[in-house]
Motif scaffolding. Structure first.
Motif, PDB file in Angstrom:
ATOM      1  N   ASN A 236     -49.477  65.983  46.207  1.00 26.16           N
ATOM      2  CA  ASN A 236     -47.813  65.363  46.588  1.00 26.16           C
ATOM      3  C   ASN A 236     -46.791  66.124  46.065  1.00 26.16           C
ATOM      4  O   ASN A 236     -45.725  65.745  45.593  1.00 26.16           O
ATOM      5  CB  ASN A 236     -47.103  64.074  45.702  1.00 26.16           C
TER       6      ASN A 236
ATOM      7  N   ARG B 251     -56.092  59.899  51.487  1.00 23.60           N
ATOM      8  CA  ARG B 251     -54.839  59.297  52.475  1.00 23.60           C
ATOM      9  C   ARG B 251     -53.750  60.001  52.961  1.00 23.60           C
ATOM     10  O   ARG B 251     -53.576  61.785  52.259  1.00 23.60           O
ATOM     11  CB  ARG B 251     -54.331  58.393  52.014  1.00 23.60           C
TER      12      ARG B 251
ATOM     13  N   TYR C 226     -47.582  60.175  50.925  1.00 26.40           N
ATOM     14  CA  TYR C 226     -46.397  59.435  52.432  1.00 26.40           C
ATOM     15  C   TYR C 226     -45.498  60.630  52.022  1.00 26.40           C
ATOM     16  O   TYR C 226     -43.782  61.168  53.023  1.00 26.40           O
ATOM     17  CB  TYR C 226     -45.577  57.978  51.457  1.00 26.40           C
ATOM     18  N   SER C 227     -45.382  61.136  51.213  1.00 30.06           N
ATOM     19  CA  SER C 227     -44.163  62.347  50.733  1.00 30.06           C
ATOM     20  C   SER C 227     -45.335  64.396  52.002  1.00 30.06           C
ATOM     21  O   SER C 227     -43.955  64.064  51.950  1.00 30.06           O
ATOM     22  CB  SER C 227     -44.851  62.969  49.287  1.00 30.06           C
TER      23      SER C 227
ATOM     24  N   PRO D  31     -49.152  57.671  57.868  1.00 34.97           N
ATOM     25  CA  PRO D  31     -47.580  56.999  56.825  1.00 34.97           C
ATOM     26  C   PRO D  31     -46.473  56.738  58.144  1.00 34.97           C
ATOM     27  O   PRO D  31     -46.009  58.168  59.228  1.00 34.97           O
ATOM     28  CB  PRO D  31     -47.915  58.480  56.261  1.00 34.97           C
ATOM     29  N   SER D  32     -46.114  56.199  57.845  1.00 30.12           N
ATOM     30  CA  SER D  32     -44.381  55.781  58.620  1.00 30.12           C
ATOM     31  C   SER D  32     -43.602  57.489  58.033  1.00 30.12           C
ATOM     32  O   SER D  32     -42.515  57.506  59.306  1.00 30.12           O
ATOM     33  CB  SER D  32     -44.195  54.378  59.028  1.00 30.12           C
ATOM     34  N   SER D  33     -43.680  58.011  57.739  1.00 28.50           N
ATOM     35  CA  SER D  33     -42.884  58.850  56.821  1.00 28.50           C
ATOM     36  C   SER D  33     -42.629  60.143  57.721  1.00 28.50           C
ATOM     37  O   SER D  33     -41.947  60.784  57.904  1.00 28.50           O
ATOM     38  CB  SER D  33     -43.349  59.473  55.753  1.00 28.50           C
TER      39      SER D  33
END
Length: 739
Positions: free
Chosen positions: A363, A384, A387-388, A410-412
């Motif tokens: 991250n 995974r 998200y970052s 991730p949707s990010s």
């Protein structure tokens, strides 16, 4: 008139003259003119009236970019005996270099670059002993470099690149004691360069012998007389030993030695030495060695495709491009991404793919906010996608393929709105294709092959009008093929004029080089690696899924599509009748489905088709006669019991009753068809032969790639000229280099 008669400098650049210049009138109105510039004036020719004109005061004549499209006339040399500068570059001039050019006895600058000149460089060119600048690059000149070049004792810039020059390089070049720039790339020279070629080149700063068959033949303890700032030996042979003379070059800023056949261990001084060099490219050699715990400082560092090993090094704030792909680096990726020294980095390109890195993605992406291209593919990464990662808002390319990553996409990532390239295939996502992906309106490449994806192909995927490469093969996708694919305009319309901006996600350019995204595709039944030619590819690969329904007729609207693979699904129905209007198609694979009906006659119009597989379906009827369709092996049609005609061994049975009522006319018709078939087979053989031996002509992608290669070399050469020679030219004129 009196005010005009004293004018010495006349610049009519870009004036849309569109006709021949009345040189006599210019002479009468500007008798004192010494500098005449007519750049890009759309002049059609050099008016023969020039033959009777003598510009007694003319010192500089610049006719750049007028595209005369004829030979340099012999009388041209009568213009002025006092001419110092002559610029005829980019004029589509043909023929040889005329001997009359020798009349300019005090000429200092001669630029004939980027024309279509042919023949040999005249030996008599060595008589122009005042020349400081000579550029004959980007022509079709042949033969050897004349040894008389060694007589040009004042020469400071010599550019002969991109020609057809051959023979050995004369050792007289080593006598040019004022030479600062020697550029002879992309020629057909033979033999080697030894110490005699550099004997008196004390002032040499720029050396470019790239893309020639030359090799270095110098002693291991050779100390050159020069201190280079730029050296390029790409695709030459300066190995197999690491050139130790490089250690003496303490002023180097650009070290470009890719594909130089070095097979050696990096010397102990190597890592400290390159830390002072702005741009280093040693890609595609066989250099080996452990990378010490050292701070990398080069702004551009490309060491891909070698045998370096160890943990990923620390980076200084100067590093912008780091390409260590295809080596043997190991250790946790998080250690590299999160180390304290790397928290202030400015890296724009990071490629450490095809190594042995492991562990989960960290991250620590807040430390990598400058990233534009990120490639961590083909390692042993797990876990995974964090998200970052979506915080990398400048990101244009993301490659995480061939790892052990699982979970959601991730949707990010939708915040990375500049993304144009996504390759996260061959992982274990086991999810559906995310709907938010349509937020990436600049997406060109989407490769999700072999990622455990399931569910339907989302209809909103059709909203990504820029999409050119869609690879969803080898998943568990079900449902129909969306008919809305017709809305993907990049597969319907030709490339836009501003295509360089359009393809920014596929390439990152920097001084004297580029970083290209690479992608593994299976366009014709086997894997092919695409790199700088990726922009010419348009492909839909939905093979090895569980798709059902029919092939939508709307797919024939995709007139720019080159590769279509729908094999190994559960498709039913007919091949769209209008498939023949997809003129760019080179490959079609519809094998192992449940398709039926006849093969559409329009397929015979696909003149670029060189791969076809219709095997193991339920097709029936006669295979249409055409040069292309009969040139494929019978194995491409097998598994269709009711299909007949060449190249299958089973002929077509006439309808019931026709065989009993055959007329001589009917027999003649059959004979005619048979004859046409064998003629077609003959032509088919020729096409097959040229499909291999003349691939550059028949295969449009190869052809585009080839000409792209040539044009890139030309573009690269222009960049080199702009960055490297222009300032030299200005300083020459100002006298700044005479010291």
């Amino acid at each position: 008139m009196s005010s005009l008669s004293s004018i010495q400098y006349l610049d009519l650049s870009s004036a849309d003259l569109h006709r021949e210049v009345d040189w006599l009138q210019i002479m009468s109105e500007f008798p004192s003119i010494s500098n005449l510039i007519l750049k890009s004036c759309h002049l059609d020719s050099l008016n023969p009236s020039l033959a009777s004109v003598n510009f007694t005061s003319l010192r500089s004549l610049d006719l750049y970019g007028n595209h005369f499209n004829h030979e340099i006339p012999n009388w041209f040399s009568n213009l002025s005996t006092s001419l110092l500068e002559l610029f005829l570059n980019e004029n589509s001039l043909i023929g040889g270099i005329p001997p009359g050019i020798l009349n300019f006895q005090i000429l200092e600058y001669l630029d004939l670059e980027d024309n279509s000149l042919s023949g040999k460089i005249p030996e008599s060119l060595g008589h122009l002993k005042h020349l400081k600048y000579l550029s004959l690059s980007i022509n079709s000149l042949s033969g050897p470099i004349p040894s008389s070049i060694g007589n040009l004792s004042e020469l400071q810039i010599l550019s002969l690149g991109i020609n057809k020059l051959n023979g050995t390089v004369p050792k007289s070049l080593g006598l040019l004691s004022n030479l600062m720039s020697l550029e002879i790339p992309i020629n057909n020279f033979k033999g080697g360069l030894d110490e005699a070629h550099f004997t008196k080149l004390w002032k040499l700063k720029y050396l470019d012998i790239s893309y020639t068959p030359l090799f270095f033949n110098v002693n291991s303890n050779w100390v050159p007389p020069f201190q280079l700032e730029y050296v390029s030996t790409s695709s030459c042979n300066i190995g197999p030993n690491f050139p130790t003379w490089l250690h003496t070059q303490t002023s180097l800023q650009f070290l470009l030695l890719p594909l130089s056949r070095i097979s050696d261990k990096a010397p102990s001084w190597f890592w400290d030495w390159i830390s002072n060099i702005y741009s280093v490219d040693l890609s595609n050699n066989h250099i080996e060695g452990d990378v010490p715990d050292i701070l990398l400082n080069s702004t551009i560092l490309k060491l891909r495709s070698n045998h370096f090993k160890g943990r990923l090094p620390r980076l200084s704030a100067n590093v912008e491009v780091l390409d260590l792909a295809h080596n043997s680096f190991f250790g946790p990726i998080s250690t590299f991404l999160c180390q304290k020294m790397n928290k202030k980095n400015k890296v724009k390109v990071l490629d450490v793919s095809n190594n042995f890195l492991l562990g989960e993605l960290s991250n620590c992406w807040r430390y990598w906010q400058s990233l534009i291209h990120l490639n961590l593919g083909a390692n042993n990464l797990s876990g995974r996608i964090p998200y970052s990662l979506g915080s990398l808002v400048e990101l244009k390319s993301l490659s995480l393929q061939n790892n052990n990553i699982y979970g959601d996409i991730p949707s990010s990532l939708k915040r990375c709105s500049k993304l144009g390239f996504i390759d996260i295939g061959v992982n274990n996502f086991s999810r559906t294709i995310p709907f938010w992906i349509t937020k990436l309106t600049q997406l060109i490449v989407l490769r999700l092959r072999s990622s455990g994806l399931r569910g339907n192909i989302p209809l909103n995927l059709c909203q990504i009008s820029s999409l050119r490469i869609l690879d969803l093969a080898n998943n568990s996708l079900s449902g129909p093929i969306p008919s809305c694919f017709k809305n993907i305009s990049a597969m319907v319309m030709p490339d836009p004029e501003n295509q360089d901006v359009y393809f920014e996600s596929l390439e990152y350019s920097f001084d004297y080089g580029s970083y290209f995204e690479n992608l593994m595709l299976i366009p014709k039944g086997h894997e092919l690696q695409y790199e700088d030619n990726l922009k010419f590819v348009r492909i839909i690969d939905l093979s090895s899924n569980k798709l059902s329904g029919s092939i939508p007729v709307e797919i024939s609207v995709l007139s720019e599509l080159r590769f279509l693979n729908l094999s190994r699904n559960h498709l039913m129905g007919n091949i769209p009748e209008n498939i023949g209007i997809m003129k760019e198609l080179e490959s079609i694979d519809l094998s192992r489905n449940h398709l039926s009906g006849e093969i559409p006659p329009s397929m015979s119009n696909l003149s670029f088709l060189n791969y076809l597989d219709l095997s193991y379906n339920n097709f029936s009827g006669r295979i249409p006669l055409s040069t292309q369709l009969q040139s494929f092996d019978a194995v491409r049609y097998i598994g269709n019991p009711q299909l007949c005609g060449a190249p299958l061994p089973n002929g077509c049975t006439p309808p019931i009753g026709e065989s009993h009522n055959r007329t001589s006319t009917g027999k003649k018709k059959e004979d005619s068809e048979s004859s046409s078939f064998y003629m077609g087979m003959g032509v088919g053989f020729a096409v097959g032969f040229w499909g291999v031996c003349g691939g550059l002509f028949w295969n449009r992608t190869w052809r585009h790639a080839y000409f792209k290669f040539v044009n890139d070399k030309k573009d690269w050469f222009y960049v080199t000229k702009i960055l490297k020679v222009k300032w030299l030219l200005e300083k020459l004129r100002s006298g700044g280099l005479s010291k």
